[in-house]
Design an enzyme around this catalytic site. Structure first.
Site, short mmCIF file in Angstrom:
data_model
loop_
_atom_site.label_atom_id
_atom_site.label_comp_id
_atom_site.label_asym_id
_atom_site.label_seq_id
_atom_site.Cartn_x
_atom_site.Cartn_y
_atom_site.Cartn_z
N TRP A 167 69.50 107.37 50.44
CA TRP A 167 69.32 108.32 49.34
C TRP A 167 67.86 108.16 48.92
O TRP A 167 67.45 107.13 48.40
CB TRP A 167 70.25 107.98 48.18
CG TRP A 167 70.22 109.02 47.09
CD1 TRP A 167 70.97 110.14 47.02
CD2 TRP A 167 69.40 109.01 45.92
NE1 TRP A 167 70.67 110.85 45.89
CE2 TRP A 167 69.71 110.19 45.19
CE3 TRP A 167 68.43 108.15 45.42
CZ2 TRP A 167 69.08 110.51 43.99
CZ3 TRP A 167 67.80 108.47 44.23
CH2 TRP A 167 68.13 109.64 43.52
N ASN A 181 67.68 98.73 49.94
CA ASN A 181 68.21 99.59 48.88
C ASN A 181 67.60 99.10 47.58
O ASN A 181 67.65 97.91 47.28
CB ASN A 181 69.74 99.45 48.82
CG ASN A 181 70.34 100.19 47.64
OD1 ASN A 181 69.73 101.11 47.10
ND2 ASN A 181 71.53 99.79 47.24
N GLU A 200 83.55 116.74 30.60
CA GLU A 200 83.87 116.31 31.96
C GLU A 200 84.10 117.52 32.89
O GLU A 200 83.65 117.53 34.03
CB GLU A 200 85.10 115.38 31.93
CG GLU A 200 85.63 114.93 33.26
CD GLU A 200 84.63 114.19 34.14
OE1 GLU A 200 83.53 113.86 33.67
OE2 GLU A 200 84.93 113.97 35.32
N LYS A 258 81.93 118.17 36.26
CA LYS A 258 82.54 118.31 37.60
C LYS A 258 82.05 119.59 38.26
O LYS A 258 81.70 119.61 39.42
CB LYS A 258 84.07 118.38 37.51
CG LYS A 258 84.87 117.15 37.40
CD LYS A 258 84.77 116.12 38.48
CE LYS A 258 83.57 115.24 38.32
NZ LYS A 258 83.69 113.99 37.70
N GLU A 312 78.21 119.54 39.25
CA GLU A 312 77.77 118.61 40.29
C GLU A 312 78.23 119.02 41.69
O GLU A 312 77.56 118.72 42.66
CB GLU A 312 78.15 117.17 39.98
CG GLU A 312 79.61 116.84 40.09
CD GLU A 312 79.91 115.38 39.78
OE1 GLU A 312 79.15 114.51 40.19
OE2 GLU A 312 80.95 115.13 39.14
N HIS A 331 76.62 127.48 16.11
CA HIS A 331 75.32 126.89 15.80
C HIS A 331 74.33 127.13 16.93
O HIS A 331 73.30 126.46 17.00
CB HIS A 331 75.47 125.40 15.49
CG HIS A 331 76.35 125.15 14.31
ND1 HIS A 331 75.92 125.33 13.02
CD2 HIS A 331 77.64 124.79 14.22
CE1 HIS A 331 76.91 125.06 12.18
NE2 HIS A 331 77.97 124.73 12.89
C1 F6R Z 1 80.37 112.09 38.33
C2 F6R Z 1 80.22 110.68 38.63
C3 F6R Z 1 79.17 109.92 37.92
C4 F6R Z 1 79.64 108.49 37.62
C5 F6R Z 1 78.48 107.67 37.03
C6 F6R Z 1 78.91 106.28 36.66
O1 F6R Z 1 81.44 112.65 39.01
O2 F6R Z 1 80.90 110.12 39.46
O3 F6R Z 1 78.76 110.57 36.76
O4 F6R Z 1 80.71 108.54 36.73
O5 F6R Z 1 77.44 107.61 37.95
O6 F6R Z 1 79.37 105.58 37.77
P1 F6R Z 1 80.21 104.27 37.61
O7 F6R Z 1 81.53 104.65 37.02
O8 F6R Z 1 80.34 103.72 38.98
O9 F6R Z 1 79.45 103.37 36.67
#
Ligand code: F6R
Length: 613
Positions: free
Chosen positions: A76, A102, A488, A492, A495, A511
């Site tokens: 990445w 990494n 949320e 979803k 993303e 507002h």
């Molecule tokens: C969205 C998603 C991210 C994770 C965030 C925290 O679908 O998966 O927003 O929730 O990066 O990740 P964790 O839970 O592994 O700390």
């Protein structure tokens, strides 16, 4: 972010193990992938921009089969765009060694200048390559003492790393690795020794894994591994037995991991909650969180990121409702750089699927420095967050591979509700009778979730998604404990579908955001039977009067009557309604992304588990 694998086998060729490991870890980064294999005489390298399939195609066209030691990487990109050259591994020392990394080397520019002055030639624009050459220079100077060379190289580096080098030693090809920040795990399997940045890569070889601690250096040979602490002393780290079945990480017959994981939620809920419920006592059993540990808690500070933060928001409503303890919720990335004030007897609550999110780890470390005890709600066994916390509630979601978190979210919310009950029972704010009512509701949720996931319901959601797939934007609105579900739902959708979506507290519409409403906008209303239902309904009427197209999710029939599309969820207690309402929103995003032809499990620019800032 980024996946690392490594293996030193006794006799078998290593390449297939590296590729299988990378396949499991591809969700950690998918800009490029590469492998380096030591044949005993030379290091062979193959790396390709794009998905692992590109690397496999390149390998098929090469004569790359020999060699029983190797490392691999799936990237990445942080520094330097995705390209063949910027892909890992990077070679150094005249091609005698290879490295995968990494993390982020913050002083890479200064180090690059110093190395260029020594005549080093760079093949990539990455920060990582600096580390490869630094090590090579030190290795040459250390007369073959790889550990001394690595310590000397790392002493010059500012930043975070999980790093592994493939090299020749007197006893043959070996891997030397180190960790400062991002995770590294090692295991001894029947045919050799294995390394991964994620335990999922190791499970096919062994269920007993060893996590390196920050500052550790590991040396892997075909016969085993040795670990050394930051001072260079040999150190034993206790192995952790992992009870995940490696096949759980497979997609099976499902078209996407995300859809599989959405459908796993009834079982995940049951695994996370049912064994912990004591309906007779009107309480839950959370080892380590008995009355003594919780009675004095004056305040809860939630720190988390992304979807996990939304679970933290739901937990806030639940704790304040059931335990009457004030709760603050903050992005871990903001909290860690403020100068926050924590009152005495604050319980810091970290919610994290991976247990490796850099900001969440840093925020909880700060909480501890400020005197708070840390409770982690976490999914991955043995993760840093688990090892560092004073108390842990494990969620039993199993491996979550879809980059968009679904089952981990519902497991986090369920665990948060268990905590709220336990806290309320410990401090006396919650009666056994009310606790029993919530537990009874939780017991029914598995079946109610299944009702939302029938073939018929999914087909319905597919057709609702079709009705809205061309909308120019989406506003998700909710109130109370369903406000975080609106957040949320919007996350979803954006993303995985790359469409603009916002989550808003419905009372905030007038507002500002109501100005956005026109017939091109879809408004997703998340409702529940609650004292706020009337207010929600009037918010929906107001957007509808301005031409907005409404999709209503929940169990309030009067709001449904106003909407173009509806997903009815079974009635439950308001406090439990987020666990049902989120499921149609996950399906809505999934089907919109599918109709838009998006790569659902590997959305652009993202990767699972943000282990760097
Ligand atoms: C969205 C998603 C991210 C994770 C965030 C925290 O679908 O998966 O927003 O929730 O990066 O990740 P964790 O839970 O592994 O700390």
């Amino acid at each position: 972010m980024c996946g690392i694998v490594g293996a030193v086998r006794r006799s078998e060729p290593v390449l297939s193990a590296l590729i299988e490991g990378l396949r499991v870890l591809e969700y950690r980064g998918y800009d490029s992938a590469g492998v380096a294999v030591h044949t005993g005489e030379e290091v062979l390298l193959c790396k390709k921009q794009g998905r692992l399939a590109n690397l496999e195609a390149a390998l098929a066209a090469s004569s790359f089969a020999a060699g029983s030691a190797g490392i691999g990487h799936t990237r990445w990109a942080t520094h330097g765009p995705p390209s063949d050259a910027n892909a890992h591994p990077h070679l150094a020392g005249g091609g005698q060694l290879a490295m995968v990394h990494n993390g982020i080397i913050e002083n890479h520019q200064d180090l690059r200048v110093q190395l260029l002055e020594k005549g080093v030639e760079f093949a990539s624009q990455t920060d990582s390559e600096v580390l490869a050459h630094l090590f090579a220079v030190e290795f040459a100077a250390a007369d073959g003492d790889a550990r001394a060379a690595l310590r000397a190289a790392l002493a010059q580096v500012d930043g975070y790393y999980a790093v592994a080098f493939l090299l020749s030693t007197e006893s043959g090809p070996a891997i030397i690795c180190a960790r400062q920040g991002p995770p590294l795990v090692v295991a001894q399997g029947p045919g050799g020794t294995y390394l991964g940045s994620d335990l999922l890569a190791l499970l096919p070889h062994s269920s007993d894994v060893v996590f390196l601690e920050d500052g550790d250096i590991g040396v892997l040979t075909a016969d085993g591994f040795e670990l050394f602490d930051a001072d260079g002393n040999p150190v034993e780290r206790a192995p952790k037995e992992i009870d995940w079945d490696p096949t759980e990480a497979n997609k099976g017959p499902w078209p996407h991991h995300m859809l599989k994981e959405i459908h796993e939620q009834p079982d995940v809920l049951a695994r996370t909650v049912f064994d912990r419920m004591d309906e007779q006592a009107g309480d839950v059993v959370l080892p380590g969180l008995e009355d003594e540990a919780l009675r004095s808690v004056q305040r809860v500070q939630v720190v988390a990121c992304g979807t996990a933060l939304h679970a933290g928001w739901v937990t806030r409503y639940a704790i304040e409702e059931l335990a009457r303890v004030p709760v603050d919720v903050e992005f871990a990335s903001e909290f860690r750089y403020r100068n926050p004030v924590l009152v005495e007897d604050t319980l810091a609550l970290a919610l994290t699927q991976s247990g490796e999110t850099a900001d969440t780890l840093a925020a909880t470390r700060l909480c501890r420095e400020l005197g708070a005890r840390v409770l982690a709600i976490c999914n991955v066994q043995g993760a840093s967050q688990v090892r560092e916390a004073d108390h842990v509630i494990m969620t039993h979601a199993g491996p979550e591979i879809g980059v968009a978190s679904t089952k981990a979210f519902t497991a986090q919310v369920a665990a948060g509700i268990l905590l709220a009950i336990r806290l309320g029972r410990a401090n006396g704010a919650l009666s056994a009778e009310r606790a029993r009512e919530v537990l009874h509701g939780l017991r029914s949720l598995r079946f109610q979730m299944e009702q939302l996931l029938t073939r018929e319901k999914c087909e319905h959601m597919r057709s609702v998604a079709r009705n809205h797939a061309a909308a120019k934007g989406f506003l998700f609105i909710g109130r109370g404990i369903n406000f975080p579900i609106a957040l949320e739902g919007a996350l979803k959708l954006k993303e995985i579908s790359y469409v603009h979506a916002e989550g808003y507290a419905a009372g905030e519409m007038k507002h500002g955001p109501i100005a956005l409403i026109d017939p091109g906008m879809t408004i997703v209303s998340v409702n529940a039977p609650s004292p706020l239902a009337d207010k929600m309904r009037s918010n929906v009427e107001q957007v509808q009067a301005r031409g907005g197209v409404v999709f209503s999710v929940g169990s309030d029939q009067a709001t449904h009557d106003l909407a173009r599309d509806v997903c009815s969820v079974p009635p439950t207690l308001e406090i439990l309604s987020p666990l049902l309402n989120v499921i149609p929103l996950q399906l809505f995003s999934y089907y919109i992304a599918d109709q838009r032809g998006c790569d659902i499990d590997k959305p652009r620019n993202l990767a699972k588990s943000v282990t760097v800032e």
